[in-house]
Scaffold this motif. Structure first.
Motif, PDB file in Angstrom:
ATOM      1  N   VAL A   1      12.626 -12.399 -23.901  1.00  0.00           N
ATOM      2  CA  VAL A   1      12.168 -11.860 -22.621  1.00  0.00           C
ATOM      3  C   VAL A   1      10.762 -12.383 -22.351  1.00  0.00           C
ATOM      4  O   VAL A   1       9.826 -12.103 -23.123  1.00  0.00           O
ATOM      5  CB  VAL A   1      12.173 -10.324 -22.619  1.00  0.00           C
ATOM      6  CG1 VAL A   1      11.690  -9.789 -21.262  1.00  0.00           C
ATOM      7  CG2 VAL A   1      13.564  -9.786 -22.928  1.00  0.00           C
ATOM      8  N   ALA A   2      10.623 -13.152 -21.261  1.00  0.00           N
ATOM      9  CA  ALA A   2       9.314 -13.697 -20.886  1.00  0.00           C
ATOM     10  C   ALA A   2       8.534 -12.674 -20.075  1.00  0.00           C
ATOM     11  O   ALA A   2       9.096 -11.844 -19.366  1.00  0.00           O
ATOM     12  CB  ALA A   2       9.492 -14.981 -20.094  1.00  0.00           C
ATOM     13  N   GLN A   3       7.209 -12.753 -20.190  1.00  0.00           N
ATOM     14  CA  GLN A   3       6.349 -11.854 -19.422  1.00  0.00           C
ATOM     15  C   GLN A   3       6.377 -12.248 -17.953  1.00  0.00           C
ATOM     16  O   GLN A   3       6.304 -13.420 -17.607  1.00  0.00           O
ATOM     17  CB  GLN A   3       4.926 -11.910 -19.962  1.00  0.00           C
ATOM     18  CG  GLN A   3       3.998 -10.866 -19.374  1.00  0.00           C
ATOM     19  CD  GLN A   3       2.662 -10.841 -20.093  1.00  0.00           C
ATOM     20  OE1 GLN A   3       2.320 -11.771 -20.814  1.00  0.00           O
ATOM     21  NE2 GLN A   3       1.909  -9.778 -19.888  1.00  0.00           N
ATOM     22  N   ALA A   4       6.492 -11.254 -17.097  1.00  0.00           N
ATOM     23  CA  ALA A   4       6.516 -11.528 -15.656  1.00  0.00           C
ATOM     24  C   ALA A   4       5.134 -11.950 -15.179  1.00  0.00           C
ATOM     25  O   ALA A   4       4.110 -11.445 -15.658  1.00  0.00           O
ATOM     26  CB  ALA A   4       6.983 -10.289 -14.896  1.00  0.00           C
ATOM     27  N   GLU A   5       5.138 -12.900 -14.254  1.00  0.00           N
ATOM     28  CA  GLU A   5       3.867 -13.313 -13.631  1.00  0.00           C
ATOM     29  C   GLU A   5       3.619 -12.412 -12.428  1.00  0.00           C
ATOM     30  O   GLU A   5       4.339 -12.481 -11.419  1.00  0.00           O
ATOM     31  CB  GLU A   5       3.950 -14.776 -13.203  1.00  0.00           C
ATOM     32  CG  GLU A   5       4.050 -15.746 -14.366  1.00  0.00           C
ATOM     33  CD  GLU A   5       3.996 -17.194 -13.904  1.00  0.00           C
ATOM     34  OE1 GLU A   5       3.737 -17.419 -12.713  1.00  0.00           O
ATOM     35  OE2 GLU A   5       4.197 -18.071 -14.749  1.00  0.00           O
ATOM     36  N   LEU A   6       2.604 -11.565 -12.526  1.00  0.00           N
ATOM     37  CA  LEU A   6       2.313 -10.636 -11.440  1.00  0.00           C
ATOM     38  C   LEU A   6       1.575 -11.344 -10.321  1.00  0.00           C
ATOM     39  O   LEU A   6       0.696 -12.207 -10.568  1.00  0.00           O
ATOM     40  CB  LEU A   6       1.471  -9.471 -11.970  1.00  0.00           C
ATOM     41  CG  LEU A   6       2.148  -8.615 -13.053  1.00  0.00           C
ATOM     42  CD1 LEU A   6       1.197  -7.539 -13.541  1.00  0.00           C
ATOM     43  CD2 LEU A   6       3.425  -8.003 -12.525  1.00  0.00           C
ATOM     44  N   PRO A   7       1.893 -11.032  -9.069  1.00  0.00           N
ATOM     45  CA  PRO A   7       1.190 -11.676  -7.958  1.00  0.00           C
ATOM     46  C   PRO A   7      -0.269 -11.194  -7.930  1.00  0.00           C
ATOM     47  O   PRO A   7      -0.572 -10.077  -8.360  1.00  0.00           O
ATOM     48  CB  PRO A   7       1.969 -11.177  -6.729  1.00  0.00           C
ATOM     49  CG  PRO A   7       2.577  -9.888  -7.170  1.00  0.00           C
ATOM     50  CD  PRO A   7       2.905 -10.067  -8.629  1.00  0.00           C
ATOM     51  N   PRO A   8      -1.141 -12.022  -7.413  1.00  0.00           N
ATOM     52  CA  PRO A   8      -2.550 -11.605  -7.311  1.00  0.00           C
ATOM     53  C   PRO A   8      -2.690 -10.419  -6.358  1.00  0.00           C
ATOM     54  O   PRO A   8      -1.942 -10.274  -5.392  1.00  0.00           O
ATOM     55  CB  PRO A   8      -3.252 -12.852  -6.778  1.00  0.00           C
ATOM     56  CG  PRO A   8      -2.181 -13.642  -6.096  1.00  0.00           C
ATOM     57  CD  PRO A   8      -0.930 -13.366  -6.863  1.00  0.00           C
ATOM     58  N   ILE A   9      -3.642  -9.564  -6.608  1.00  0.00           N
ATOM     59  CA  ILE A   9      -3.896  -8.402  -5.770  1.00  0.00           C
ATOM     60  C   ILE A   9      -4.829  -8.802  -4.635  1.00  0.00           C
ATOM     61  O   ILE A   9      -5.950  -9.311  -4.867  1.00  0.00           O
ATOM     62  CB  ILE A   9      -4.511  -7.268  -6.586  1.00  0.00           C
ATOM     63  CG1 ILE A   9      -3.548  -6.845  -7.710  1.00  0.00           C
ATOM     64  CG2 ILE A   9      -4.833  -6.050  -5.679  1.00  0.00           C
ATOM     65  CD1 ILE A   9      -4.121  -5.801  -8.628  1.00  0.00           C
ATOM     66  N   ALA A  10      -4.368  -8.617  -3.383  1.00  0.00           N
ATOM     67  CA  ALA A  10      -5.145  -9.041  -2.212  1.00  0.00           C
ATOM     68  C   ALA A  10      -6.449  -8.279  -2.118  1.00  0.00           C
ATOM     69  O   ALA A  10      -6.531  -7.087  -2.419  1.00  0.00           O
ATOM     70  CB  ALA A  10      -4.335  -8.835  -0.939  1.00  0.00           C
ATOM     71  N   GLY A  11      -7.487  -8.987  -1.676  1.00  0.00           N
ATOM     72  CA  GLY A  11      -8.764  -8.334  -1.408  1.00  0.00           C
ATOM     73  C   GLY A  11      -9.745  -8.373  -2.549  1.00  0.00           C
ATOM     74  O   GLY A  11     -10.895  -7.965  -2.391  1.00  0.00           O
ATOM     75  N   LEU A  12      -9.287  -8.830  -3.726  1.00  0.00           N
ATOM     76  CA  LEU A  12     -10.202  -8.876  -4.843  1.00  0.00           C
ATOM     77  C   LEU A  12     -10.817 -10.266  -4.948  1.00  0.00           C
ATOM     78  O   LEU A  12     -10.126 -11.276  -4.822  1.00  0.00           O
ATOM     79  CB  LEU A  12      -9.477  -8.560  -6.155  1.00  0.00           C
ATOM     80  CG  LEU A  12      -8.987  -7.103  -6.317  1.00  0.00           C
ATOM     81  CD1 LEU A  12      -8.304  -6.927  -7.658  1.00  0.00           C
ATOM     82  CD2 LEU A  12     -10.149  -6.116  -6.196  1.00  0.00           C
ATOM     83  N   THR A  13     -12.125 -10.345  -5.093  1.00  0.00           N
ATOM     84  CA  THR A  13     -12.823 -11.623  -5.277  1.00  0.00           C
ATOM     85  C   THR A  13     -13.643 -11.542  -6.548  1.00  0.00           C
ATOM     86  O   THR A  13     -14.058 -10.448  -6.975  1.00  0.00           O
ATOM     87  CB  THR A  13     -13.728 -11.941  -4.071  1.00  0.00           C
ATOM     88  OG1 THR A  13     -14.681 -10.868  -3.915  1.00  0.00           O
ATOM     89  CG2 THR A  13     -12.925 -12.107  -2.802  1.00  0.00           C
ATOM     90  N   TYR A  14     -13.912 -12.678  -7.102  1.00  0.00           N
ATOM     91  CA  TYR A  14     -14.667 -12.721  -8.369  1.00  0.00           C
ATOM     92  C   TYR A  14     -15.834 -13.687  -8.192  1.00  0.00           C
ATOM     93  O   TYR A  14     -15.741 -14.669  -7.492  1.00  0.00           O
ATOM     94  CB  TYR A  14     -13.768 -13.210  -9.503  1.00  0.00           C
ATOM     95  CG  TYR A  14     -12.604 -12.253  -9.761  1.00  0.00           C
ATOM     96  CD1 TYR A  14     -12.741 -11.169 -10.632  1.00  0.00           C
ATOM     97  CD2 TYR A  14     -11.378 -12.454  -9.119  1.00  0.00           C
ATOM     98  CE1 TYR A  14     -11.685 -10.319 -10.857  1.00  0.00           C
ATOM     99  CE2 TYR A  14     -10.310 -11.588  -9.367  1.00  0.00           C
ATOM    100  CZ  TYR A  14     -10.473 -10.534 -10.233  1.00  0.00           C
ATOM    101  OH  TYR A  14      -9.429  -9.685 -10.470  1.00  0.00           O
TER     102      TYR A  14
END
Length: 295
Positions: free
Chosen positions: A282-295
């Motif tokens: 079972v491969a780890q799911a790639e979660l979509p980026p969370i909108a609105g967050l900047t680094y």
């Protein structure tokens, strides 16, 4: 007057008369032989044969790898000039049976020089005149075997008026071969289920996957088969539909990533069992980026 004595050629010395084994009457199947009460092969209607002068290659033995009871053992004779050794059963009746199988326990210990020696199960339908190979195993170096063996004899023995089963050893290096033990011989009017091999299962967290379990069993309806599964994580289940068809249902959630080894699947038709092992990745799911967050 008497006529002179007629010259006659000296009688040829053919040696001692050869013992001829008389085959017993055929026995119906199912048939089983445990050898526990046997004191000789002829007593139970079996007989051994060799192509040379290697006497005593097949013997009744006790103990060792197949437990304390009596069983059959092939023992190498380093002084024998024979290469082929055969131990044959009583004649059996295949007539009226569309399916025939052999089930037997066996164990092998071979020396380092045993490469090329062959073990066989062979079948004769003409009272031992000719033999056909039903199963064959070529030994390798230091290659032990200890298992139950099932051989489908249907193509060679089904509906035959009479047939014999034999265990055969062929080797040109007797000193390299140690022994072949055989016990609990059964000849049955049935064939085992055969599971189709499955590849390892690969999926990703959050996926739902159904994996069919395919089996061939010509003498048993799908609905009569019993399925089993063990060693599985909580997100894997065994499902059987109304027609008796089986499948694995996989529903891994987030956090289930990893490798799950050794899932054990087996199917039982009431007489025989076939089994398989497989791994799930079972491969780890790639979660979509969370909108609105900047680094």
């Amino acid at each position: 007057d008497t006529a002179p004595a007629e010259d006659t050629a000296p009688t040829e010395d053919t040696g001692p008369a050869e013992d001829v084994f008389e085959l017993p009457d055929p026995v119906g199947i199912p048939y089983d032989e445990s050898f526990d009460e046997a004191v000789s092969f002829s007593e139970i209607g079996w007989h051994d044969w060799t192509d040379g002068s290697g006497d005593g290659a097949w013997v009744l033995d006790q103990g060792e790898s197949l437990g304390p009871d009596v069983h059959v053992r092939f023992v190498s004779d380093g002084l024998a000039d024979s290469q082929l050794h055969r131990l044959a059963s009583v004649p059996l009746v295949g007539d009226g049976h569309d399916f025939v199988s052999l089930r037997v326990k066996h164990s092998v210990i071979a020396g380092a020089g045993a490469i090329g020696a062959s073990l066989r199960v062979v079948i004769s339908v003409d009272e031992g005149e000719t033999w056909s190979v039903a199963w064959q195993y070529a030994l390798g170096a230091d290659q032990p075997i200890a298992e139950a063996l099932t051989v489908d004899l249907t193509g060679l023995a089904a509906n035959e008026p009479e047939f014999m089963v034999a265990f055969e050893v062929e080797t040109d290096g007797a000193e390299a071969f140690i022994y072949w033990d055989v016990d609990d011989v059964e000849v049955l009017a049935a064939v085992p289920p055969v599971l189709t091999a499955n590849e390892d299962i690969v999926l990703t967290e959050g996926e739902s996957v159904s994996v069919p379990l395919n089996v061939t069993d010509p003498d048993t309806d799908a609905g009569a088969l019993q399925w089993y599964l063990e060693g599985q994580p909580s997100f894997i289940s065994l499902q059987i539909d109304a027609e008796g068809l089986a499948s694995l249902e996989l529903t891994p959630e987030l956090g289930d990533a990893g490798t799950y080894e050794g899932l054990h699947v087996w199917v039982d038709d009431g007489e025989f069992v076939d089994e398989a092992w497989l791994d799930v990745h079972v491969a780890q799911a790639e979660l979509p980026p969370i909108a609105g967050l900047t680094y």
